[in-house]
Scaffold this active site. Structure first.
Site, PDB file in Angstrom:
ATOM      1  N   ASP A  18      37.187  35.850  28.351  1.00 27.15           N
ATOM      2  CA  ASP A  18      37.479  36.622  26.921  1.00 27.15           C
ATOM      3  C   ASP A  18      38.482  36.067  25.921  1.00 27.15           C
ATOM      4  O   ASP A  18      39.108  36.758  25.595  1.00 27.15           O
ATOM      5  CB  ASP A  18      37.897  38.086  27.291  1.00 27.15           C
ATOM      6  CG  ASP A  18      36.769  38.666  28.332  1.00 27.15           C
ATOM      7  OD1 ASP A  18      35.615  37.883  28.651  1.00 27.15           O
ATOM      8  OD2 ASP A  18      37.031  39.608  28.694  1.00 27.15           O
ATOM      9  N   LYS A  78      29.780  40.552  28.081  1.00 29.63           N
ATOM     10  CA  LYS A  78      29.829  41.970  28.924  1.00 29.63           C
ATOM     11  C   LYS A  78      30.478  42.675  28.144  1.00 29.63           C
ATOM     12  O   LYS A  78      31.110  42.695  27.233  1.00 29.63           O
ATOM     13  CB  LYS A  78      30.827  41.399  30.215  1.00 29.63           C
ATOM     14  CG  LYS A  78      32.320  40.828  29.886  1.00 29.63           C
ATOM     15  CD  LYS A  78      32.727  40.446  31.218  1.00 29.63           C
ATOM     16  CE  LYS A  78      34.342  39.914  30.738  1.00 29.63           C
ATOM     17  NZ  LYS A  78      35.283  41.090  30.767  1.00 29.63           N
ATOM     18  N   CYS A 111      40.683  42.742  32.420  1.00 22.55           N
ATOM     19  CA  CYS A 111      39.749  41.895  32.819  1.00 22.55           C
ATOM     20  C   CYS A 111      40.018  40.945  33.814  1.00 22.55           C
ATOM     21  O   CYS A 111      39.253  40.621  34.684  1.00 22.55           O
ATOM     22  CB  CYS A 111      38.962  41.237  31.488  1.00 22.55           C
ATOM     23  SG  CYS A 111      38.233  42.293  30.515  1.00 22.55           S
TER      24      CYS A 111
END
Length: 180
Positions: A18, A78, A111
């Site tokens: 990310d 996601k 995350c």
């Protein structure tokens, strides 16, 4: 049970979590995190270590930043915090279920943590690259790293990963890996 944490290029996967445009102004040391992750990605390409890239809700958070050098990689989108989506699980299976994960990206307390816990529960060795992981606050970053270490993840640095993967200055790719 995890071993001593010695990395092996033959049994590793690089997880890039990310590193997206909207995080750029808010993440502590974002430029350094991406620069170190880019070094890891280039070295892993040289050493034939497969990379896996995720983006958290790209519609809202934008694409992966170009300076990561991830063009050409399949992007797994996601909304959950863990990187272990169905498509990432499929990719890990197609790679022969690597035993070690080199994990970098953002955010440490969300995350990165959720991914590490999922990997640890699967019995994988998790190597968190501390200088390639961050969060919006240094406090969240530091406490997340401490908590992850308590859970059994290995904390390391970009340089530490690179040197562990080649093991010897005589490695045929040592100089090429070190140039990044």
């Amino acid at each position: 049970m995890a071993g001593i944490g010695r990395l092996s290029a033959r049994s590793s996967v690089l997880l890039l979590c990310d590193m997206q445009e909207k995080f750029r102004p808010t993440i502590f040391h974002f430029t350094n995190v991406v620069s170190n992750a880019a070094r890891l990605l280039q070295a892993c390409r040289i050493l034939a270590i497969p990379p896996i890239l995720t983006e958290q809700y790209p519609k809202g958070l934008g694409p992966t930043v170009p300076e990561l050098g991830a063009e050409g990689l399949k992007t797994h989108t996601k909304t959950r915090f863990s990187m272990l989506t169905d498509t990432v699980e499929e990719e890990l299976k197609s790679l022969g279920n690597p035993k070690q994960a080199i994990l970098c990206g953002i955010e440490a307390q969300a995350c990165i943590a959720c991914t590490a816990y999922d990997l640890l529960e699967r019995g994988m060795e998790v190597h968190i690259v501390a200088d390639a992981v961050s969060a919006r606050s240094q406090t969240d970053r530091l406490f997340a790293l401490s908590r992850l270490k308590q859970s059994g993840a290995f904390l390391t640095t970009t340089e530490g990963v690179l040197l562990q993967l080649v093991q010897d200055a005589k490695h045929p790719n040592f100089k090429e890996v070190q140039q990044y």
